[in-house]
Design an enzyme around this catalytic site. Sequence first.
Site, PDB file in Angstrom:
ATOM      1  N   GLY A   1      36.505  35.199  35.776  1.00  0.00           N
ATOM      2  CA  GLY A   1      37.723  35.380  34.985  1.00  0.00           C
ATOM      3  C   GLY A   1      38.035  36.825  34.624  1.00  0.00           C
ATOM      4  O   GLY A   1      37.797  37.753  35.394  1.00  0.00           O
ATOM      5  N   SER A   2      38.539  36.988  33.410  1.00  0.00           N
ATOM      6  CA  SER A   2      39.107  38.265  32.988  1.00  0.00           C
ATOM      7  C   SER A   2      38.095  39.394  32.857  1.00  0.00           C
ATOM      8  O   SER A   2      38.484  40.543  32.615  1.00  0.00           O
ATOM      9  CB  SER A   2      39.833  38.076  31.647  1.00  0.00           C
ATOM     10  OG  SER A   2      40.915  37.186  31.794  1.00  0.00           O
ATOM     11  N   THR A   3      36.811  39.103  32.990  1.00  0.00           N
ATOM     12  CA  THR A   3      35.830  40.194  32.977  1.00  0.00           C
ATOM     13  C   THR A   3      36.073  41.164  34.136  1.00  0.00           C
ATOM     14  O   THR A   3      35.649  42.318  34.078  1.00  0.00           O
ATOM     15  CB  THR A   3      34.395  39.646  33.075  1.00  0.00           C
ATOM     16  OG1 THR A   3      34.276  38.837  34.266  1.00  0.00           O
ATOM     17  CG2 THR A   3      34.063  38.803  31.852  1.00  0.00           C
ATOM     18  N   PHE A   4      36.789  40.717  35.193  1.00  0.00           N
ATOM     19  CA  PHE A   4      37.071  41.568  36.344  1.00  0.00           C
ATOM     20  C   PHE A   4      38.222  42.540  36.083  1.00  0.00           C
ATOM     21  O   PHE A   4      38.429  43.473  36.868  1.00  0.00           O
ATOM     22  CB  PHE A   4      37.402  40.691  37.565  1.00  0.00           C
ATOM     23  CG  PHE A   4      36.231  40.443  38.468  1.00  0.00           C
ATOM     24  CD1 PHE A   4      36.214  40.897  39.770  1.00  0.00           C
ATOM     25  CD2 PHE A   4      35.126  39.753  38.008  1.00  0.00           C
ATOM     26  CE1 PHE A   4      35.140  40.669  40.597  1.00  0.00           C
ATOM     27  CE2 PHE A   4      34.039  39.505  38.833  1.00  0.00           C
ATOM     28  CZ  PHE A   4      34.036  39.967  40.126  1.00  0.00           C
TER      29      PHE A   4
END
Length: 594
Positions: free
Chosen positions: A312-315
């Site tokens: 998810g948004s960790t990228f």
Amino acid sequence: MIRTPLRPLARVLSAREKGENPQAIERENIRLRHEQMRDKARSRAEGRLLIMGVMFFCAFAVVGARMGMLAGSEAVEPRSAASGASIIAQRADIVDRNGRILATNLETHALYAQPPHMIDKKGAAEKLAAIFPDLDADELYEDFTGKRKFLWIKKKLSPEQKQLVHDIGDPGLLFGPREMRLYPNGRMAAHILGGASFGREGVSSAEVIGVAGVEKYFDTYLRDPATEGAPLELSIDTTIQAATEQVLYGGMKLMNAKGAAAVLMDVYTGEVISIASLPDFDPNNRPRALTQGDASDSPLFNRAVQGVYELGSTFKIFTVAQALDLRLINPNTDIDTTSPMKWGKFKIRDFRNYGPTLSATKVIVKSSNVGTARVALQIGAKRQQEFLKDLGFFEPTPFEILEAKGGKPLLPKNWSELSTMTISYGHGISTSPLHLAAGYASVLNGGTRIQPTLLKQKGPQNGPRVVSEQTSAQSRAMLRKVVTEGTASFGEVPGYHVGGKTGTADKPKERGGGYYDDKVIATFASVFPANNPKYVLIVTLDEPVETSGSEPRRTAGWTAVPVAAELVRRVAPLLGLRPDVETGPLTGVTLTSN
């Protein structure tokens, strides 16, 4: 061979005609024949003497050469040589970074039977079944009365069990010496160590071989007699590993998660200080692998290394950091965040409506999918692939456990423009939490590539540069604001300046494609201290549900972030990090006399 006659007829007749004695001819021929025989015997004897002389010369030459070598070599004490068993039973210890034992050997015994020598087979079978509940008395009796002359009963015995078997008193029950692998910390670091078992076995010895984890990866080193028993020193700290597993287990239960994983890594050396996967197992009694069903349901499955997930948004920080490094944007650049963003029949939406524009920093703080996707379009598919490849997201991590080979990222078959957009915010690419830890360390440590390792290092890795120091500092500042102003507000730990990024990804269905509506992978990727980074911490929860409110909450901000914050609070002092506490104003304080 043609022999000359002693009395040739022609010479005899000629001698008679001349009045000579024919016997003289015979005597002369006898003399000549004896001279020939003597010369031949002398020649044979001389040849034999020559051969013997050569042999004696060679023997003395070898002895002299050996004596010369011994005289010129360094004097050492002679060692006794004796033939031993072909099975090498020794195995070196495994220790943590402080020399504390993680795995060692323990002397024990195996139990075997020789039925022809047994006296009371029925009684022995019943008594053995009483000592070992997993054995069946009827099956033992059947084995004892069959045609077999030798059979193993138990590969490992405790001292108490050995004494109980000894008390049976049957001469057909015998003990064989063994060295078994012992993990004195039980379940702690189970997925790191893996486990060991017996390989080749004899009555008087058995080799111990690794079956998983570092035991398997370093099997040759641990069994090599040339190491003289030198222990294998890992980067793990047992105190911090124990704290990590304890906090992670409590968080998994509190958040009703199916499983959990955590990775704590030094951002400069790549040393993994602790790595945990739950549920776990006891390597002293390693369970059998699943033969059917989902592999992740087995406690043997290492979620931190083998598990590949859409994180998810960790990228998003990777996308923004690359754009900053390419000078396509700066932290204050306005990004179009008009939602939904359309691409063909597909729509990209944000969790909330953030308005028409956000600054690049706010895109990270608010976690805007639309804003990140628009930045990714500026970067382009080719440059995005090259950057992620440089960070190690295309191959399994070169990590020193057997299971790391199975953690190969799942990449799109066709890296289209749509893939570029979705991958920018962590969908369409599946990686392990360990991949994520290495990526965060590489971007946030000043911009040099880091590879995770389980071996204690002597200094920083100093890998190739992936982003500039300025980009690294800007990225850390953005992640710090995610904690102070954004989606990870529960991640603040006073005095340690935690920075990080939340990621909540819908879990894909095992069959038929699509995603579950009520199952997610929640991740918090963090760095601390953000102003002077030392460690990266990744916490991932599988199917968490926070139920303290009126409605169930599954996002990482409510689930993974509080667990990570508690983990930082517990391990930061153990890591030797002093909290940076600001003193408050002294207003209202007055000096009074006694």
